[in-house]
Structures are given as structure tokens and as C-alpha cells.
Design a protein around this motif. Structure first.
Motif, PDB file in Angstrom:
ATOM      1  N   THR A 185     -28.981  -3.270 -34.034  1.00 64.23           N
ATOM      2  CA  THR A 185     -27.983  -2.770 -34.973  1.00 64.23           C
ATOM      3  C   THR A 185     -27.162  -3.952 -35.463  1.00 64.23           C
ATOM      4  O   THR A 185     -26.825  -4.845 -34.697  1.00 64.23           O
ATOM      5  CB  THR A 185     -27.061  -1.733 -34.310  1.00 64.23           C
TER       6      THR A 185
ATOM      7  N   VAL B 138     -26.159   3.010 -41.122  1.00 56.06           N
ATOM      8  CA  VAL B 138     -25.046   3.535 -40.325  1.00 56.06           C
ATOM      9  C   VAL B 138     -23.932   3.843 -41.322  1.00 56.06           C
ATOM     10  O   VAL B 138     -23.478   2.948 -42.037  1.00 56.06           O
ATOM     11  CB  VAL B 138     -24.566   2.507 -39.284  1.00 56.06           C
TER      12      VAL B 138
ATOM     13  N   MET C  51     -29.602  -0.179 -38.773  1.00 55.77           N
ATOM     14  CA  MET C  51     -30.322  -0.101 -37.509  1.00 55.77           C
ATOM     15  C   MET C  51     -31.802  -0.346 -37.775  1.00 55.77           C
ATOM     16  O   MET C  51     -32.413   0.364 -38.583  1.00 55.77           O
ATOM     17  CB  MET C  51     -30.137   1.274 -36.868  1.00 55.77           C
TER      18      MET C  51
ATOM     19  N   TYR D 149     -28.293   9.430 -32.904  1.00 53.98           N
ATOM     20  CA  TYR D 149     -27.336   9.482 -34.015  1.00 53.98           C
ATOM     21  C   TYR D 149     -27.057  10.933 -34.414  1.00 53.98           C
ATOM     22  O   TYR D 149     -25.909  11.320 -34.683  1.00 53.98           O
ATOM     23  CB  TYR D 149     -27.896   8.694 -35.185  1.00 53.98           C
TER      24      TYR D 149
ATOM     25  N   THR E 108     -24.426   3.127 -32.536  1.00 53.61           N
ATOM     26  CA  THR E 108     -24.105   3.312 -33.952  1.00 53.61           C
ATOM     27  C   THR E 108     -22.658   2.943 -34.265  1.00 53.61           C
ATOM     28  O   THR E 108     -22.070   3.456 -35.215  1.00 53.61           O
ATOM     29  CB  THR E 108     -24.394   4.768 -34.352  1.00 53.61           C
TER      30      THR E 108
END
Length: 586
Positions: free
Chosen positions: A138, A195, A385, A401, A464
Motif C-alpha cells: 500500500t 484507497v 494498493m 476493505y 488501508t
């Protein structure tokens, strides 16, 4: 900084908030519980058909993996991450919850404190040495690093897994902005998952030491010239009362860029009609690089004057975004430009370092010709991501998520996350049933805190960044609170509990000044010439800028630099950027 190439769909508001408040989410069917390990009674809509046994081919039974799966990753810990004694990034309440309730076990190949771009540097070193990447990476920051990760060939096209497994809330939020995917599309393939962030969360305001303003009887600035009067007073009239000439006008950090998210200076370029480090649309409809615009020359001349007069520190060129902000939080500088949520972090450090200090948000001031400009932030994306081609369970990241969208982003009353992530961490209940988020006032309720001046917020530990964010929710809530309306939902109550009045006032200024946003119209992947020349061209720009500001080169060196920039690949890049823009606009 996402900007549209078509007529962009923006429902209500368009996005952004970074480090701060943990959100919450609707359609949560959990039973009320104060336990951080309470399991949901129903799973999220994961998009995969289950077998007659209720378990799909990946081992998902609708709420968790029947056999736990592991996702390997790497992590940069922000300076706003705090832990209880005995907990770490590898072993904490959020990690345990996700393993117990979703069957997803996150393992870290390495963890680094992310100061001075340490996380980016470590990732780039991995790429340059050809190291094997983890299952998930990420990243939020420059698109150049995202491009490098994609170009490594180690990551998969996420389009199919997104279409199949992303829940309705995630998909709907992505669809709010028609060009969300643009930066990561390669030959029609979507190479990274977005994200999402809150609308207007990255927009800038001017923050001033209000106690200094009051002491020196200074008026609110409307123009850059007004601000110069204030900075002069901050430098020369001993606002901290220690009898020494040791104060600054403005906190800046431009070691890496002149388009910062904190201790920002790009707004000064906006006062002269340009925005550095991005592609702006000209009157002729063509895109041009803001750093070489004639307005940038005027901004540099102003910055040199400020340096000569001591309004800004001579160390500003050695500081990045975060370290530059320390001029303000250590009580040295009286002004800083940054986002609406700085009272949440890092302004707490100012209060700790300078008891009695006060701060207040003001609108971005206008330039000599009445122009006002500030970076627009990213109206939909707060990071990316990437999933390794060899990951055994690529869908696990999306289910992870989905969980936060369904259970955290906007929780229902009585749900597990109604008050926060976990009791004793980011919230506690007083004897009268009132919820508090103030560990410094109630140490017995927030046990094992290493530092009681900061709330321990487990949501930051998530893959996240902050769980999940519904784009329009934050700004809508802040305006409601700013208008004096009482919170009616758990999200609104949590927001009211952690947002300081100065933060609410700042968000009102953001919305009142939303028309000053200057969009970055280039949202595509690096062009071929960018890949070859960006490092050289950025070095040329930054060195010339710094030399002019520090008086090592005359202001006319800017014109020579622009010529060199064009001849050294900039002209070709401009052509490629406009070709992309024409294609994307069809």
C-alpha cells in the motif's frame, strides 16, 4: 489531486482527510459489544458465489475464511501512530480482530518509521535491487513511485478481482469520480486498487498563532501583503516574550517539493496564477507544467525576500513536509499553511511544547492581482494498493476493505464500532455512560498508554490507512456541526468527540474557499520521456529554485532554467502529456 478529463461525477462532495478521525460504516448487522474481538453475525457482500455448504472456492463462509489466510506486506509507520504498552505494528488489537473475525492474518516483511520518506526510499531500494515484493504493497504519495511499482512487473491486474469481490459501498464510492482509475491503467488493465478518501480533506487553509495575533493587535490577512505585515511583526516584535529575536513568520519545508501537504508553499505560487509540480490548463486549453510558468518566477522572488527578511528559516530547504511543520509546533513560527485537520495532528505538539498557545484558521490570502490558488487535493484517492501476481488469496485484501466499508465507515447505533474501534483504546465509557476520547483526563480508563497526550487509534494500523472512508461523509458532517446542529449518528458523534472547534471552523473556510482549487489535469501514467528524464528535470528545477531563494543565483536564472528544462526533455514531455489529455478527454 485527481482532476477530471471528462465531466466528473461528484456526488455531494469530493474527497479527502488523512491521518485523523476514524470513520465508521452503515449496514452493520453486528450485535452490540464492547469487546474488540466481537465477531460480526453476518458477513459483507463479497461478490463471490458460495457453494451449497455456504463456503466459496476460496474458503470464505460469508464472514471469514474457514482456514485463515496470510497476507504479507510492508509498512511505514506515521508519526501519528501510537500504541499501548506491549503492542506493536505486528501485534495489536486490530491485527487480532481481523485474524479472529475475518480469518486474515497480516504479516510484515519489514516496518519502518516513515520520516524523511523512509518508506518510499525502502520500497525503491527493493525495486532497484530486484527484491521479491510481498503479497500487498500500500502506498500514498507520489505517483512516480506507484508507477515504478507497477512497472516492476511483480503486481497483478486487479480489475477482475475488484469486479468480482468489491462490495457495493466500495464500488459506489469509486464510481463517484469518473477518472479514479486513470493513474494506474496500463493497456486497459487496472493495476492497483484505489484507497478512497474524504472530500475536500486535502484542501489548504492558513493557520496563525492567534495568541501572537492578539498580543500584537494584528488583523486578519486578506492579501499576501497583509500576511507580510503579520510575519514582520512575528519576527521583529518578540511575540513569545522571551526578549530574544528567535521567532519566524512562516513554517516551510521544501527539501523535496514545493507542493507539500503540510508546511506548504504552493499557495504562494497560486497567488501568482500557477501551481508548481503539476499540470495546469492554460487559456488555450493546453496543459502546461506549473513549475516553469512565469508566475513561478514571481513566487520565487517573493520567497527570496522572505528569506532575506528572516520570515522563513534558512533551514527550510533542509526540511521536508513534516519536519518543516516543527517550526510551528515547537513554537518558533507564527504561521503555517496546511490542511483543515492539523489540530488533530500535529498541533497537539504545539500545545504540549508551548502551554497556552492558541491557533486559528484563516482563508488563503490573495496575490497582488487578486489571484488566489491552492492545490486541490485528491478528489477521490488517498493511496493505492498493489497485489502481487503470486499472492495466493488476492481477494482477501478486498474483503478486508469491504469489512471496513460495511462496519466502520458509517456504523449504525448499537453496532460493534459505534464508539470507536475498541474500548480502552480510542474510547472509554464514564460511569454515567458518557463516551470519552480523552486519555489525559481519565488515565484509569485508558490503561497501559505509553503517552497519554495522544489517543491510541488502532484504525491507523489497517492495511488501508484508516479503515475505509465514504467520500462525502466528512465534509457534510463538519458543516452540520459547524452550523450548530447536534450529531445524530455514531459517525457524527465520533466526529464531534474528536474534532476540535478550530478544525470545524477550518473546514467551513475550506468550503467557502473551494473555488480557489487548482486542479492537476494530468492523471495518467508516466510518459516515456518522464521515465527517462523526470529525475534529471526535477533536480534541475529544485536546485534552481533553492539557489534563487537562498540568493546564490539571480532571479533571471529562472529563465535559463526554463530553457534548459524544455531542451532536456520537458518540451517532449509537454507534448506527450497533451497527447494523453486529448485522448483521455474523448
Amino acid at each position: 489531486m485527481r482532476n477530471s478529463w471528462k465531466k466528473v461525477l461528484l456526488l455531494s462532495l469530493v474527497t479527502v482527510l488523512t491521518f485523523t478521525l476514524a470513520a465508521c460504516s452503515g449496514s452493520n448487522n453486528n450485535k452490540p459489544s464492547n469487546s474488540p474481538t466481537a465477531a460480526p453475525t453476518e458477513g459483507t457482500d463479497n461478490g463471490a458465489a458460495a457453494t451449497d455448504s455456504g463456503v466459496d472456492a476460496t474458503g470464505w463462509d460469508g464472514s471469514k475464511y474457514t482456514t485463515p489466510v496470510t497476507l504479507s506486506t510492508v509498512k511505514g509507520i506515521g508519526t501519528n501512530y501510537f500504541f499501548k504498552n506491549g503492542e506493536t505494528m505486528e501485534n495489536n488489537v486490530l491485527h487480532t480482530y481481523m485474524k479472529d473475525n475475518l480469518g486474515i492474518d497480516v504479516k510484515y516483511d519489514w516496518v519502518v518509521t516513515d520520516t524523511n520518506d523512509a518508506y518510499k526510499t525502502k520500497l525503491r531500494l527493493m525495486l532497484s535491487s530486484g527484491e521479491k515484493m510481498p503479497d500487498v504493497v500500500t502506498y500514498r504519495g507520489d505517483l512516480e513511485t506507484v508507477n515504478m511499482l507497477i512497472d516492476s512487473g511483480q503486481f497483478m491486474d486487479v480489475g477482475e478481482v475488484f469486479d468480482k469481490f468489491a462490495g457495493d459501498k466500495y464500488k459506489q464510492a469509486v464510481d463517484l469520480n469518473a477518472d479514479t482509475w486513470l493513474p494506474v491503467v496500463r493497456d486497459g488493465k487496472r493495476m492497483a486498487l484505489p484507497v478512497l478518501d474524504y472530500a475536500y480533506n486535502d484542501d489548504m487553509v492558513l493557520w496563525l498563532r492567534q495568541d501572537w495575533m492578539d498580543k500584537l493587535n494584528l488583523q486578519a490577512p486578506k492579501t499576501v501583503a497583509d500576511l507580510e505585515v503579520i510575519m514582520d511583526a512575528f519576527v521583529n516584535q518578540d511575540p513569545d516574550g522571551n526578549g530574544k529575536k528567535d521567532t519566524l513568520g512562516l513554517a516551510l519545508g521544501f527539501k523535496n517539493t514545493f507542493l507539500n501537504w503540510m508546511s506548504d508553499v504552493s499557495w504562494l505560487f497560486g497567488a501568482y496564477g500557477t501551481m508548481p509540480g503539476q499540470w495546469n490548463k492554460g487559456a488555450d486549453g493546453a496543459l502546461a507544467y506549473g513549475s516553469i510558468d512565469p508566475g513561478a518566477k514571481q513566487a520565487l522572488a517573493t520567497l527570496k525576500t522572505w528569506m532575506d527578511k528572516g520570515y522563513i528559516s534558512k533551514d527550510s530547504g533542509l526540511k521536508d513536509d513534516v519536519s518543516g511543520s516543527e517550526f510551528f509546533t515547537k513554537g518558533q513560527a507564527g504561521a503555517i499553511v496546511g490542511r483543515n485537520w492539523l489540530p488533530d495532528w500535529p498541533f497537539g505538539d504545539l500545545i504540549n511544547n508551548v502551554p497556552g498557545a492558541k491557533y486559528k484558521a484563516y482563508p488563503i490570502p490573495a496575490g497582488p492581482d487578486g489571484k488566489i490558488g491552492a492545490q486541490s487535493g485528491n478528489p477521490s484517492v488517498n493511496g493505492w494498493m498493489l497485489i502481487n501476481k503470486n499472492a495466493k488469496n488476492p481477494e482477501a485484501l478486498i474483503r478486508y476493505y469491504n469489512f471496513f466499508f460495511d462496519n466502520w465507515a458509517n456504523p449504525e447505533k448499537g453496532s460493534t464500532f459505534e464508539n470507536g474501534f475498541a474500548e480502552g483504546y480510542d474510547w472509554a465509557k464514564l460511569p454515567d455512560g458518557t463516551i470519552t476520547k480523552e486519555p489525559e483526563k481519565y488515565p484509569d480508563l485508558f490503561k497501559d498508554y505509553a503517552d497519554r497526550t495522544h489517543l491510541v487509534e488502532p484504525i491507523y494500523y489497517s492495511l488501508t490507512f484508516e479503515g475505509a472512508r465514504i467520500p462525502s461523509l466528512y465534509a457534510d458532517t463538519m458543516i452540520k456541526l459547524g452550523n450548530g446542529e447536534a450529531p445524530t449518528t455514531p459517525y457524527e458523534s465520533q466526529t464531534a468527540a474528536v474534532r476540535k472547534p478550530e478544525n470545524v471552523d477550518a473546514m467551513k473556510i475550506v468550503m467557502e474557499q473551494k473555488d480557489i482549487r487548482m486542479k492537476n489535469y494530468f492523471q495518467g501514467p508516466l510518459t516515456e520521456t518522464m521515465k527517462q528524464k523526470n529525475e534529471l528535470l526535477n533536480k534541475l528545477l529544485n536546485q534552481t529554485y533553492s539557489k534563487i531563494i537562498y540568493g546564490q543565483s539571480p532571479i533571471d536564472e529562472f529563465d535559463k532554467m526554463v530553457d534548459n528544462w524544455k531542451k532536456s526533455g520537458g518540451e517532449q514531455i509537454t507534448k506527450e502529456v497533451n497527447e494523453w489529455f486529448a485522448s483521455a478527454s474523448k
